[in-house]
Enzyme design. Sequence first.
Site, PDB file in Angstrom:
ATOM      1  N   HIS A 148       4.838 -37.692   8.590  1.00  7.21           N
ATOM      2  CA  HIS A 148       4.524 -36.751   9.668  1.00  7.21           C
ATOM      3  C   HIS A 148       3.410 -35.821   9.229  1.00  7.21           C
ATOM      4  O   HIS A 148       3.364 -35.355   8.105  1.00  7.21           O
ATOM      5  CB  HIS A 148       5.754 -35.942  10.083  1.00  7.21           C
ATOM      6  CG  HIS A 148       6.498 -35.318   8.947  1.00  7.21           C
ATOM      7  ND1 HIS A 148       7.363 -36.040   8.147  1.00  7.21           N
ATOM      8  CD2 HIS A 148       6.500 -34.056   8.459  1.00  7.21           C
ATOM      9  CE1 HIS A 148       7.864 -35.243   7.220  1.00  7.21           C
ATOM     10  NE2 HIS A 148       7.354 -34.030   7.382  1.00  7.21           N
ATOM     11  N   HIS A 163       1.685 -32.239   9.683  1.00  6.05           N
ATOM     12  CA  HIS A 163       1.925 -30.873  10.155  1.00  6.05           C
ATOM     13  C   HIS A 163       0.600 -30.301  10.672  1.00  6.05           C
ATOM     14  O   HIS A 163      -0.403 -30.303   9.953  1.00  6.05           O
ATOM     15  CB  HIS A 163       2.350 -29.959   9.002  1.00  6.05           C
ATOM     16  CG  HIS A 163       3.699 -30.254   8.423  1.00  6.05           C
ATOM     17  ND1 HIS A 163       4.832 -29.575   8.799  1.00  6.05           N
ATOM     18  CD2 HIS A 163       4.094 -31.137   7.471  1.00  6.05           C
ATOM     19  CE1 HIS A 163       5.864 -30.026   8.105  1.00  6.05           C
ATOM     20  NE2 HIS A 163       5.449 -30.973   7.284  1.00  6.05           N
TER      21      HIS A 163
HETATM   22  P1  5GP Z   1       8.610 -31.951   5.513  1.00  7.51           P
HETATM   23  O1  5GP Z   1       9.142 -30.919   4.571  1.00  7.51           O
HETATM   24  O2  5GP Z   1       9.413 -33.228   5.457  1.00  7.51           O
HETATM   25  O3  5GP Z   1       7.138 -32.182   5.355  1.00  7.51           O
HETATM   26  O4  5GP Z   1       8.761 -31.318   6.950  1.00  7.51           O
HETATM   27  C1  5GP Z   1       9.801 -31.628   7.810  1.00  7.51           C
HETATM   28  C2  5GP Z   1       9.643 -30.728   9.014  1.00  7.51           C
HETATM   29  O5  5GP Z   1      10.497 -31.188  10.028  1.00  7.51           O
HETATM   30  C3  5GP Z   1      10.045 -29.256   8.742  1.00  7.51           C
HETATM   31  O6  5GP Z   1       8.934 -28.421   9.050  1.00  7.51           O
HETATM   32  C4  5GP Z   1      11.221 -29.032   9.652  1.00  7.51           C
HETATM   33  O7  5GP Z   1      11.228 -27.743  10.218  1.00  7.51           O
HETATM   34  C5  5GP Z   1      11.058 -30.105  10.712  1.00  7.51           C
HETATM   35  N1  5GP Z   1      12.307 -30.577  11.287  1.00  7.51           N
HETATM   36  C6  5GP Z   1      13.415 -30.957  10.599  1.00  7.51           C
HETATM   37  N2  5GP Z   1      14.371 -31.370  11.453  1.00  7.51           N
HETATM   38  C7  5GP Z   1      13.852 -31.235  12.694  1.00  7.51           C
HETATM   39  C8  5GP Z   1      14.375 -31.525  14.000  1.00  7.51           C
HETATM   40  O8  5GP Z   1      15.495 -31.969  14.191  1.00  7.51           O
HETATM   41  N3  5GP Z   1      13.546 -31.287  15.055  1.00  7.51           N
HETATM   42  C9  5GP Z   1      12.283 -30.800  14.885  1.00  7.51           C
HETATM   43  N4  5GP Z   1      11.553 -30.618  15.987  1.00  7.51           N
HETATM   44  N5  5GP Z   1      11.756 -30.531  13.673  1.00  7.51           N
HETATM   45  C10 5GP Z   1      12.540 -30.746  12.599  1.00  7.51           C
END
Ligand code: 5GP
Length: 151
Positions: A98, A100
């Site tokens: 993903h 950001h």
């Molecule tokens: P990572 O740390 O994996 O790069 O980021 C994961 C992102 O996913 C985090 O910013 C977190 O807030 C977001 N996130 C986690 N679970 C959910 C969810 O159920 N729905 C949404 N919309 N975002 C999520």
Amino acid sequence: MSTIFSQIVEGEIPARVVYEDETTIAFLDANPLAPGHTLVIPKDEYERLNDVPDDVAPDLYAAIHQLVPAVEDAVDADASTVAFNNGAEAGQEVPHVHCHIVPRFDDDRAGPIHGMFAETGSIDSESLEDIATDLSETELDDIADGIESRV
Ligand code: 5GP
């Protein structure tokens, strides 16, 4: 078991979807670092950027390309930080690649991504040359071949 993002793609858990096409979807982050923080993902589940197939990667980039200015406009941001946590050691928590898009504001004091590291590294020019040589002799040729085979 499918990732939480696959469950969003399937409509099994709710999300504020802001963009969708055949291969790609974008939705607002549930725990935003700033208003408008948006995640852009391939609908199919790939853990890391390098797992995304050649025929899906351009769609992902095209969506990011369109969404960055749209997100900035939507929240009247001055700029944005656009980033992938690519792998658990880099802070990736959800194993579904993903991007950001984090809107940035003149006064948000978050700083650049360089702020993740305590100090700027230093490296001698011979080591720099060795790394550049290794990369240009192997990976970059493969990249160029891959890109040429798609056009
Ligand atoms: P990572 O740390 O994996 O790069 O980021 C994961 C992102 O996913 C985090 O910013 C977190 O807030 C977001 N996130 C986690 N679970 C959910 C969810 O159920 N729905 C949404 N919309 N975002 C999520």
